[in-house]
Enzyme design. Structure first.
Site, mmCIF file in Angstrom:
data_model
loop_
_atom_site.group_PDB
_atom_site.id
_atom_site.type_symbol
_atom_site.label_atom_id
_atom_site.label_comp_id
_atom_site.label_asym_id
_atom_site.label_seq_id
_atom_site.Cartn_x
_atom_site.Cartn_y
_atom_site.Cartn_z
ATOM 1 N N GLU A 1 1.082 -1.198 -0.347
ATOM 2 C CA GLU A 1 -0.066 0.137 0.148
ATOM 3 C C GLU A 1 0.534 1.219 0.394
ATOM 4 O O GLU A 1 2.067 1.518 0.903
ATOM 5 C CB GLU A 1 -0.931 0.059 1.118
ATOM 6 C CG GLU A 1 -1.496 1.125 1.295
ATOM 7 C CD GLU A 1 -2.363 1.269 2.691
ATOM 8 O OE1 GLU A 1 -3.228 0.342 4.097
ATOM 9 O OE2 GLU A 1 -3.821 2.511 2.706
ATOM 10 N N LYS B 1 5.188 0.500 8.982
ATOM 11 C CA LYS B 1 5.274 1.766 8.302
ATOM 12 C C LYS B 1 4.733 2.995 9.565
ATOM 13 O O LYS B 1 5.126 4.364 9.179
ATOM 14 C CB LYS B 1 3.804 1.667 6.899
ATOM 15 C CG LYS B 1 4.932 1.339 6.362
ATOM 16 C CD LYS B 1 4.345 1.045 4.751
ATOM 17 C CE LYS B 1 2.873 0.549 4.822
ATOM 18 N NZ LYS B 1 2.671 0.488 4.052
ATOM 19 N N ARG C 1 6.161 -12.701 9.400
ATOM 20 C CA ARG C 1 6.253 -11.631 9.485
ATOM 21 C C ARG C 1 7.028 -11.932 10.067
ATOM 22 O O ARG C 1 7.821 -12.496 11.046
ATOM 23 C CB ARG C 1 5.435 -10.458 9.884
ATOM 24 C CG ARG C 1 4.682 -9.975 9.589
ATOM 25 C CD ARG C 1 3.798 -9.056 10.575
ATOM 26 N NE ARG C 1 3.917 -7.654 10.288
ATOM 27 C CZ ARG C 1 3.329 -6.752 8.988
ATOM 28 N NH1 ARG C 1 2.400 -7.987 8.751
ATOM 29 N NH2 ARG C 1 3.451 -5.644 8.799
HETATM 30 P P1 ATP Z 1 3.073 -2.093 7.817
HETATM 31 O O1 ATP Z 1 2.474 -2.815 9.059
HETATM 32 O O2 ATP Z 1 4.670 -1.530 7.786
HETATM 33 O O3 ATP Z 1 1.990 -1.201 7.398
HETATM 34 P P2 ATP Z 1 1.800 -3.791 5.473
HETATM 35 O O4 ATP Z 1 2.440 -5.327 5.110
HETATM 36 O O5 ATP Z 1 0.674 -2.529 6.361
HETATM 37 O O6 ATP Z 1 3.427 -3.268 6.893
HETATM 38 P P3 ATP Z 1 2.006 -3.231 3.067
HETATM 39 O O7 ATP Z 1 1.664 -2.379 2.463
HETATM 40 O O8 ATP Z 1 0.560 -3.647 2.858
HETATM 41 O O9 ATP Z 1 1.907 -3.343 4.575
HETATM 42 O O10 ATP Z 1 2.364 -4.817 2.374
HETATM 43 C C1 ATP Z 1 2.695 -4.997 1.316
HETATM 44 C C2 ATP Z 1 3.088 -6.923 1.067
HETATM 45 O O11 ATP Z 1 4.443 -6.870 2.536
HETATM 46 C C3 ATP Z 1 2.593 -7.594 2.315
HETATM 47 O O12 ATP Z 1 2.320 -9.268 1.226
HETATM 48 C C4 ATP Z 1 2.920 -7.857 3.315
HETATM 49 O O13 ATP Z 1 2.562 -8.905 4.613
HETATM 50 C C5 ATP Z 1 4.178 -7.633 3.348
HETATM 51 N N1 ATP Z 1 5.047 -7.052 4.926
HETATM 52 C C6 ATP Z 1 4.442 -6.133 5.433
HETATM 53 N N2 ATP Z 1 5.028 -5.932 6.758
HETATM 54 C C7 ATP Z 1 5.669 -7.813 6.638
HETATM 55 C C8 ATP Z 1 7.276 -7.790 7.331
HETATM 56 N N3 ATP Z 1 7.456 -7.013 8.277
HETATM 57 N N4 ATP Z 1 7.613 -8.923 7.314
HETATM 58 C C9 ATP Z 1 7.181 -9.536 5.547
HETATM 59 N N5 ATP Z 1 6.235 -9.129 4.828
HETATM 60 C C10 ATP Z 1 5.706 -8.025 5.337
HETATM 61 MG MG MG Z 2 -0.934 -1.337 5.803
#
Ligand code: ATP
Ligand code: MG
Length: 557
Positions: free
Chosen positions: A37, A273, A263
């Site tokens: 995102e 983020k 994760r």
């Molecule tokens: P954040 O909590 O930092 O906003 P998010 O999961 O909301 O992370 P996205 O932009 O939705 O961030 O993530 C893009 C991809 O990266 C998704 O498939 C998510 O599952 C993966 N991802 C995000 N954080 C991690 C992590 N700590 N370890 C492994 N994969 C991750």
């Molecule tokens: Mg997110």
């Protein structure tokens, strides 16, 4: 130290799934996607996801898409979209075809929402957020049907069209799937498909005033793109029945499947983020790409290399459980890569002048030193040797015991790649601080021990005063001084290491270092690994960032 990097293959249950699916013919090609995102910069956790999605596609001769999951316009921006693309490329991956956007499927998603309504599988609900919460039930108590659940198809179609046309206030109505309010899985209790949001979108402008939820968008986007394996993190495991429900109830062009893995969390590191944005907004760091940030762009500016980050992601494996990885493993991967690949250089961080009283005033000897101790392909450097040199203040003592293997008054030390010298006297200022050391060279000691048998005790680094150059050096330490800064909600702001940055304005570097390319990495001998700053470094005003020390000093007591 045990070499973690050379351990046998790490567990990757996802590869087993792909291999089986290819072998059984369920799929003929592996197609994955990385779906960030665009609401912030990517961090080390995303690097793991990138390495999983792009890495698996590549290893299996398949493809991986880059798709922006841009269904929440308020928090998203073009800046993030561009930064994310740059980060993925820098990590060394190439996405298949053009960049994709969830928002480019909004029309199709809307038509599928209409389809669900027509099938009697979705309805417009008018419950307020509070009421909806009450009707939803809890983990232990079933929910209750919304009073609007029995609306006719015609009425729902009319209301949905009017939601889309902007006739209703934000929050006054939503579109929900009609599934099962008593399902033990909360995600199946008539989840929301569309909500009203009267905000402009960075891609679609003001065309839409209703936006699909992640759940309604994600699987359908996967289906449109022909994704075979939709790999995400464990928190989506409970959403998988819903993912499958949509795929079964809609006339989608393909049948993707979702798989979850644990994760990546790392000690001393925040991987959210939202929290990273807080650090930026509060001015704790200079920006998303501050070298102390666990963002990909921050690690890049710090001098971490794509190869080391990829190696780290492989090293930690991919499992079905969430865990915390010791950040020392990442640091280990960086050190190992830089030890193998970084050109060597001499830099004095805290200069103390040494005058070689026997050495002629204008004489310059151009000594030579290898670019790297074991790689001749990294060439050689010219080290000008002159009467006045700088050594590090820490490398001199008037008196010391035998353990101190540096320069001591009346004793000898070898200057790295140069002569053995002996210290004769110190010069002090009015406050009694040592401002200068007088010493002399021991003849014929280039590359060999003194003939008189007076072997030097150690080797120290140095730089010519007249031929060296001044440089700014930024010494970075970990941003957090707590092993688990991420625990608790805002606690991480209380665990900021107050000494995470120390700026040295006048370090002294050997002349070859001034010619560094921005982002070129070096080992400053005896000091650590440093990188020429991506933005601020120039030959006239050299600026280096410390990537990491030579050894793990945090775990030494
Ligand atoms: P954040 O909590 O930092 O906003 P998010 O999961 O909301 O992370 P996205 O932009 O939705 O961030 O993530 C893009 C991809 O990266 C998704 O498939 C998510 O599952 C993966 N991802 C995000 N954080 C991690 C992590 N700590 N370890 C492994 N994969 C991750
Ligand atoms: Mg997110």
């Amino acid at each position: 130290m045990r070499n973690i990097m050379e351990d046998t293959p790490v567990s990757n249950f996802l590869q087993s799934i792909l291999s089986e699916d290819l072998a059984s013919g369920r799929v003929t090609e592996i197609v994955t996607r990385f779906p960030p995102e665009p609401n912030g910069y990517l961090h080390i956790g995303h690097a793991k996801s990138i390495s999983v999605n792009f890495g698996l596609a590549k290893a299996n001769g398949g493809r991986c898409n880059l798709r922006f999951d841009d269904t929440n316009p308020e928090k998203e921006s073009q800046e993030y979209i561009e930064a994310i693309q740059a980060d993925v490329r820098w990590l060394g991956y190439a996405w298949d075809g053009a960049v994709r956007y969830a928002s480019s499927y909004f029309q199709q998603l809307y038509e599928w929402a209409v389809y669900l309504v027509q099938q009697g599988d979705a309805y417009v609900c008018d419950l307020s957020a509070d009421e909806a919460r009450q009707y939803r039930g809890t983990l232990t108590a079933p929910g209750r049907n919304s009073p609007k659940r029995t609306r006719t198809v015609a009425e729902n179609l009319d209301l949905l069209a009017r939601m889309k046309a902007g006739e209703f206030e934000e929050g006054s109505r939503v579109l929900r799937a009609k599934i099962d309010m008593s399902s033990p899985n909360m995600n199946m209790r008539d989840p929301i498909l569309y909500r009203i949001r009267k905000v402009a979108h960075h891609q679609t402008g003001s065309h839409w005033v209703i936006y699909p939820t992640y759940d309604f968008a994600h699987g359908q986007e996967d289906a449109i793109e022909g994704i075979t394996h939709s790999i995400c993190t464990l928190e989506f495991e409970d959403h998988r029945p819903l993912y499958d429900w949509f795929i079964e109830h809609l006339p989608v062009p393909s049948r993707p499947r979702q798989y979850e893995f644990g994760r990546l969390n790392a000690s001393f590191t925040v991987t959210s983020k939202r929290k990273l944005k807080q650090l930026v907004d509060a001015g704790v760091v200079t920006g998303w790409d501050d070298p102390r940030m666990p963002t990909i762009s921050g690690m890049r500016r710090r001098g971490y290399t794509p190869a080391a980050i990829r190696k780290f992601c492989d090293m930690i494996g991919t499992t079905r459980s969430d865990g915390v990885v010791d950040v020392a493993m990442l640091e280990f991967a960086i050190r190992e890569d830089l030890n193998d690949n970084a050109v060597r250089g001499l830099c004095v961080l805290d200069p103390l002048k040494v005058v070689l009283t026997d050495y002629p005033q204008d004489k310059v000897e151009e000594l030579s030193a290898p670019g790297h101790p074991s790689r001749s392909d990294l060439g050689a450097r010219v080290l000008p040797f002159t009467r006045e040199l700088y050594i590090d203040r820490e490398d001199f003592r008037e008196e010391a015991n035998k353990k101190y293997k540096r320069l001591v008054l009346g004793k000898r030390v070898r200057l790295r790649h140069a002569y053995v010298i002996e210290a004769d006297a110190v010069v002090r200022d009015e406050q009694g601080n040592i401002t200068e050391i007088h010493a002399h060279t021991i003849p014929d000691t280039l590359g060999r021990d003194p003939e008189d048998g007076g072997k030097p005790k150690g080797v120290i680094h140095w730089v010519s005063v007249s031929r060296g150059k001044q440089a700014q050096v930024r010494l970075y330490e970990r941003l957090f001084n707590h092993e688990a800064p991420d625990k608790g909600d805002n606690a991480f702001m209380d665990h900021i290491n107050p000494n995470s940055l120390k700026v040295i304005m006048s370090a002294w570097i050997e002349p070859s270092l001034a010619g560094a390319r921005p982002e070129q990495s070096f080992q400053f001998e005896r000091e650590g690994y440093f990188v020429a700053d991506r933005y601020d470094h120039s030959p006239d005003q050299p600026v280096f960032n410390r990537t990491i020390g030579l050894r793990d000093s945090w775990n030494e007591s």
